[in-house]
Design a protein around this motif. Structure first.
Motif, short mmCIF file in Angstrom:
data_model
loop_
_atom_site.label_atom_id
_atom_site.label_comp_id
_atom_site.label_asym_id
_atom_site.label_seq_id
_atom_site.Cartn_x
_atom_site.Cartn_y
_atom_site.Cartn_z
N THR A 359 -5.32 2.86 -3.39
CA THR A 359 -4.28 3.86 -3.12
C THR A 359 -4.47 4.48 -1.74
N ASP A 360 -5.71 4.66 -1.32
CA ASP A 360 -5.97 5.28 -0.02
C ASP A 360 -5.35 4.47 1.12
N ALA A 361 -5.49 3.16 1.06
CA ALA A 361 -4.93 2.30 2.12
C ALA A 361 -3.41 2.37 2.10
N ALA A 362 -2.81 2.28 0.93
CA ALA A 362 -1.35 2.31 0.82
C ALA A 362 -0.79 3.63 1.35
N LYS A 363 -1.50 4.72 1.11
CA LYS A 363 -1.02 6.04 1.51
C LYS A 363 -0.87 6.16 3.02
N ILE A 364 -1.75 5.51 3.76
CA ILE A 364 -1.71 5.60 5.22
C ILE A 364 -0.41 5.06 5.78
N TRP A 365 -0.04 3.85 5.34
CA TRP A 365 1.20 3.27 5.87
C TRP A 365 2.43 3.95 5.27
N ALA A 366 2.33 4.34 4.00
CA ALA A 366 3.47 5.01 3.37
C ALA A 366 3.86 6.27 4.16
N GLU A 367 2.86 7.02 4.58
CA GLU A 367 3.13 8.24 5.35
C GLU A 367 3.75 7.94 6.71
N GLY A 369 5.86 5.52 7.28
CA GLY A 369 7.23 5.07 7.09
C GLY A 369 7.39 3.57 7.26
N GLY A 370 8.58 3.08 6.88
CA GLY A 370 8.87 1.66 7.01
C GLY A 370 8.03 0.79 6.10
N PHE A 371 7.73 1.28 4.93
CA PHE A 371 6.76 0.61 4.06
C PHE A 371 7.03 0.97 2.62
N VAL A 372 6.90 -0.02 1.74
CA VAL A 372 6.92 0.23 0.30
C VAL A 372 5.70 -0.45 -0.28
N SER A 373 4.99 0.25 -1.13
CA SER A 373 3.78 -0.29 -1.74
C SER A 373 4.04 -0.70 -3.17
N PRO A 374 3.49 -1.85 -3.60
CA PRO A 374 3.56 -2.21 -5.02
C PRO A 374 2.51 -1.48 -5.84
N ASN A 375 1.73 -0.61 -5.20
CA ASN A 375 0.66 0.14 -5.85
C ASN A 375 1.28 1.27 -6.68
N LYS A 376 1.24 1.10 -8.00
CA LYS A 376 1.91 2.06 -8.88
C LYS A 376 1.18 3.39 -8.96
N ALA A 377 -0.08 3.43 -8.51
CA ALA A 377 -0.86 4.67 -8.55
C ALA A 377 -0.61 5.55 -7.34
N LEU A 378 0.12 5.03 -6.35
CA LEU A 378 0.40 5.81 -5.15
C LEU A 378 1.39 6.93 -5.45
N ASP A 379 1.04 8.15 -5.08
CA ASP A 379 1.93 9.30 -5.26
C ASP A 379 3.14 9.14 -4.36
N ALA A 380 4.33 9.18 -4.93
CA ALA A 380 5.56 8.99 -4.17
C ALA A 380 5.73 10.05 -3.08
N ALA A 381 5.02 11.16 -3.22
CA ALA A 381 5.11 12.21 -2.19
C ALA A 381 4.59 11.73 -0.85
N ALA A 382 3.86 10.61 -0.83
CA ALA A 382 3.34 10.09 0.44
C ALA A 382 4.44 9.58 1.35
N TYR A 383 5.57 9.21 0.79
CA TYR A 383 6.65 8.67 1.62
C TYR A 383 7.32 9.78 2.42
N PRO A 384 7.77 9.47 3.64
CA PRO A 384 8.19 10.52 4.57
C PRO A 384 9.55 11.15 4.32
N ASN A 385 10.39 10.55 3.48
CA ASN A 385 11.70 11.16 3.22
C ASN A 385 12.18 10.74 1.83
N ASP A 386 13.19 11.44 1.33
CA ASP A 386 13.68 11.19 -0.02
C ASP A 386 14.27 9.79 -0.18
N VAL A 387 14.93 9.29 0.84
CA VAL A 387 15.52 7.95 0.75
C VAL A 387 14.42 6.91 0.54
#
Length: 453
Positions: A359-367, A369-387
């Motif tokens: 999850t730590d690695a996925a969170k870095i790119w999620a924050e 932007g331009g990235f979607v992770s298949p990691n189901k444990a990643l908190d969706a709050a990591a993504y930069p916008n609602d879309v």
């Protein structure tokens, strides 16, 4: 497989953002026993323990360039910080299997390669390049990934790939100002999509931007139409070449696609212009030029946001998104992804796979932007916008019912090589969408060769 709640969930997710316009695989031979915790990361906030790799050098090959390469480098930088290893990014060319073959023949294989097709993983295994995923990375996969993503990285029950980056490839992004000026609204069906395109065209703006110079974009057009129109069972059969490309269901999908491709006035630059337009340009030309862009809509995955970020458009206000319109009963949900595969049986390569499954690695790119992770444990709050957040949630909600990109499941010679196979034939189809029978015959000829070689 029957139509699933996956599609309905996706529809509900996008309705919710309307205001924004938007079995673990076996293969465990017991060779790789988990090491003890000595020398590992002690950070209590970390979701993963990594070994100390001071002085070790690791190379990672991927086809990513520009912003994608920059964001992936951030992920690698954190791995270096936690382990003491030095990681080098090796720029690769498509098709990456050919690139890796050259490196391996020269005695310089990278430690890890990011493979963008299921078929490429299978080829790497068949050529005996790929090394099985170790216990610790498999443990991360087991706790963080739906079974489908584990299965996609496995060959004959043995885990070889760790899917790090996924994509929701069933999205249409649009220039909000161009839509507003035309009095256009978001379409829900293919018929409505064509009507919207005509409405935008009548306002003086070409409605659809197509990156036809990159053949993979055209395979994505076909796959979304086919999945929605023919249904999941047929989709699975065609992906495995259990039915031929001369099947009537393929004719129906090409006929539907020709309703757009056969009207040059609806495509930016017409067919000739589209065939000279690379994917990044197809996006940026949709979100530049104010309310007079070269195209009002562009179809592609969530990664479009990377290219939108290179313009002044803001996602959620200037750039909005809707699900690919339903051709049949449901809107399609097609996904893709990039899997990390170890090509060297080293401690560093296995540690990097473990890191990328975390999850730590996925969170870095999620924050970033331009990235979607298949990691189901990643908190969706990591993504930069609602879309971006809702797009990611739709993918995770699909669970084990995800339909993976069809061309990425095929042998690379058919589904993943520029100027050949499906890419080339669909480019020819864009140029001449009336020749449906000829297109089917060419697709079947190339598929038959690829699946039997």
């Amino acid at each position: 497989m029957r139509r699933t709640l996956r599609m309905r969930r996706a529809a509900l997710v996008f309705t919710a953002i309307g205001a924004l316009a938007l079995t673990g695989c076996s293969g465990d031979s017991g060779k790789d026993k988990p090491a003890d915790d000595a020398g590992k990361s002690e950070d209590p906030a970390s979701s993963v323990n990594l070994p100390k790799l001071d002085g070790e050098k690791i190379s990672v090959a991927a086809v990513w360039t520009g912003p994608e390469q920059a964001n992936f480098t951030k992920v690698l930088d954190e791995f270096e910080k936690r382990t003491g290893a030095t990681v080098t990014f090796v720029p690769a060319q498509d098709p990456i299997v050919n690139f890796l073959g050259t490196k391996i023949a020269g005695g310089q294989p990278p430690d890890v390669a990011m493979l963008p097709q299921v078929g490429a993983i299978q080829q790497a295994v068949a050529k005996k390049w790929a090394k099985p995923v170790g216990n610790e990375a498999r443990a991360q996969l087991g706790q963080n990934y739906a079974q489908v993503w584990q299965d996609l990285g496995a060959v004959d029950g043995t885990q070889y790939g760790v899917y790090f980056k996924a994509a929701n490839k069933s999205l249409v992004w649009y220039n909000a100002k161009a839509f507003e000026n035309a009095g256009a609204s978001e379409p829900k069906t293919w018929k409505d999509f064509l009507t919207t395109a005509e409405t935008v065209s009548a306002s003086g703006v070409t409605p659809v931007s197509v990156g036809g110079a990159d053949g993979w974009t055209l395979t994505d057009w076909f796959e979304n139409v086919y999945l929605s129109q023919a249904g999941p069972e047929k989709y699975d059969q065609l992906a495995k070449h259990e039915i031929k490309w001369t099947d009537p269901s393929v004719k129906d999908a090409l006929t539907t696609l020709a309703e757009l491709f056969g009207k040059p006035s609806l495509i930016s630059g017409g067919a000739d212009g589209a065939l000279q337009t690379e994917f990044p340009v197809s996006v940026t030309q949709t979100f530049t030029g104010g309310d007079q862009p070269k195209g009002a809509m562009v179809f592609e995955g969530d990664f479009v946001s990377i290219n939108i970020a290179q313009t002044e458009a803001k996602i959620g206000t200037d750039a909005k998104v809707f699900p690919f319109p339903a051709v049949g009963a449901d809107s399609p949900v097609v996904t893709g992804g990039d899997a990390a595969v170890a090509l060297k049986d080293s401690k560093g390569a296995q540690a990097l796979l473990t890191w990328l499954a975390s999850t730590d690695a996925a969170k870095i790119w999620a924050e970033a932007g331009g990235f979607v992770s298949p990691n189901k444990a990643l908190d969706a709050a990591a993504y930069p916008n609602d879309v971006q957040r809702k797009i990611a949630e739709a993918l995770i909600d699909a669970g084990d019912d995800v339909r993976f990109d069809m061309s990425d499941q095929a042998p690379q010679s058919f589904g993943g090589t520029p100027g050949k196979g499906e890419w080339k034939t669909l480019q020819d189809f864009l140029k001449n969408p009336k020749d449906i029978a000829g297109t089917q015959a060419e697709l079947e000829s190339d598929a038959a060769k690829a699946f039997t070689s």
